[in-house]
Write an enzyme that holds these catalytic residues in place. Structure first.
Site, PDB file in Angstrom:
ATOM      1  CB  THR A 158      74.069 102.373   9.588  1.00  0.00           C
ATOM      2  OG1 THR A 158      74.099 103.699   9.048  1.00  0.00           O
ATOM      3  CG2 THR A 158      74.920 102.367  10.859  1.00  0.00           C
ATOM      4  CG  HIS A 159      78.379 101.835   5.289  1.00  0.00           C
ATOM      5  ND1 HIS A 159      79.067 100.804   5.872  1.00  0.00           N
ATOM      6  CD2 HIS A 159      77.954 101.366   4.083  1.00  0.00           C
ATOM      7  CE1 HIS A 159      79.049  99.749   5.057  1.00  0.00           C
ATOM      8  NE2 HIS A 159      78.379 100.070   3.977  1.00  0.00           N
ATOM      9  CD  GLU A 209      81.582  77.389   1.081  1.00  0.00           C
ATOM     10  OE1 GLU A 209      80.397  77.396   0.696  1.00  0.00           O
ATOM     11  OE2 GLU A 209      82.423  76.562   0.669  1.00  0.00           O
ATOM     12  CG  MET A 210      80.120  84.602   2.954  1.00  0.00           C
ATOM     13  SD  MET A 210      80.399  85.864   4.222  1.00  0.00           S
ATOM     14  CE  MET A 210      79.487  87.260   3.550  1.00  0.00           C
ATOM     15  CD1 TRP A 246      82.569  87.053   7.229  1.00  0.00           C
ATOM     16  CD2 TRP A 246      84.409  88.316   7.385  1.00  0.00           C
ATOM     17  NE1 TRP A 246      83.576  86.269   7.736  1.00  0.00           N
ATOM     18  CE2 TRP A 246      84.708  87.016   7.844  1.00  0.00           C
ATOM     19  CE3 TRP A 246      85.412  89.291   7.393  1.00  0.00           C
ATOM     20  CZ2 TRP A 246      85.982  86.670   8.305  1.00  0.00           C
ATOM     21  CZ3 TRP A 246      86.676  88.937   7.843  1.00  0.00           C
ATOM     22  CH2 TRP A 246      86.957  87.639   8.292  1.00  0.00           C
TER      23      TRP A 246
END
Length: 295
Positions: free
Chosen positions: A107-108, A231-232, A53
């Site tokens: 990144t996570h 929308e995404m 998002w």
């Protein structure tokens, strides 16, 4: 079939005490040669916290609100995922080579595994944190559909693993706290998923200010509209349907599943919730972070 055998459900590998997807653990060596640039912008989150998002929001901002330009490639090509690696797909480092400046990066990784160059260059960071209960539920569904993870097991056993940090990327509690601490000494815009759901326009304005850009109000409204979950979810450039089914099986669970705050209540039992709350209070004691678990 060779690809499926090669990718399906490898056990997690520990790096500096942090459990990671096997292929991502293998990517950390090459990642040490990564050179950050001062005009890079890093999007950091614990998994399932709104990464895609905020990536789409930032790409739309960088493209001046031009939706056509945001359709140039899937989100994981437009915003390289630093530690990504999987058989037969370009790695994050490979994608990075073709990314023009100014670059958006994702990144996570917890701080212990983050390439030092990002901190040395004082790269701006947009961090998004989401309440732990919704993250745990979303992660459970993601484990099911993204076959680079081990089998998730039952919801009850997965929740136990989540609480002790035995899931990919380790402890949620440590992740949200250490990036919060970093925001005191490093240029970090620390956002909350729930605030973004409640008032996306307000949060997008914060992002614009942080990255030193401005857009006309009607363009901001356009960005809000086209980065909505609805929308995404239907946009192949953001919903990960372009990823081979060997890696992500959308028939098990879509990548963009519900995108809401408070969905955990449909999954947690009363007993699980009580146990989680007690454990949460212990792990978050003394931390000034405050989360909303519903809107």
């Amino acid at each position: 079939m060779e690809l499926i055998q090669d990718t399906s459900r490898p056990p997690l590998e520990y790096v500096k005490g942090v459990p990671l997807i096997k292929y991502f653990a293998e990517a950390l060596g090459p990642l040490q040669s990564f050179q950050a640039r001062p005009d890079d912008l890093l999007i950091s989150t614990y998994p399932k916290s709104g990464t895609t998002w905020v990536s789409q929001i930032l790409d739309m901002i960088y493209q001046g609100g031009d939706l056509e330009k945001c359709h140039r490639a899937p989100i994981f090509m437009r915003v390289p995922f630093l530690e990504f690696k999987a058989p037969g797909i370009p790695s994050g480092m490979e994608t990075l080579k073709d990314t023009p400046a100014p670059r958006l990066l994702k990144t996570h990784l917890p701080l212990a595994l983050l390439p030092q160059t990002l901190l040395d260059q004082k790269v701006k960071v947009v961090y998004v944190a989401r309440n732990a209960k919704d993250v745990a539920v979303s992660y459970y569904h993601f484990y099911h559909m993204a076959k680079v993870h081990p089998e998730p097991g039952t919801w009850d056993s997965f929740l136990e693993k989540f609480m002790v940090g035995e899931v990919s990327y380790g402890s949620w509690y440590q992740h949200v706290q250490e990036w919060w601490e970093l925001s005191r000494t490093h240029p970090v815009l620390y956002l909350f998923y729930e605030d973004m759901k409640e008032n996306p326009k307000r949060e997008i304005q914060k992002i614009l200010e942080f990255v030193g850009r401005s857009l006309p109000e009607e363009t901001v409204d356009f960005v809000v509209q086209h980065t909505s979950f609805k929308e995404m979810k239907k946009n192949p450039m953001t919903n990960y349907t372009t990823v081979p089914q060997e890696f992500m099986d959308h028939s098990i669970s879509p990548f963009m599943r519900k995108g809401m705050a408070g969905d955990w209540k449909t999954t947690f039992t009363v007993a699980q919730n009580e146990r989680f709350d007690a454990d949460y209070a212990e792990k978050m004691a003394g931390c000034s972070l405050s989360f909303r678990s519903e809107l």
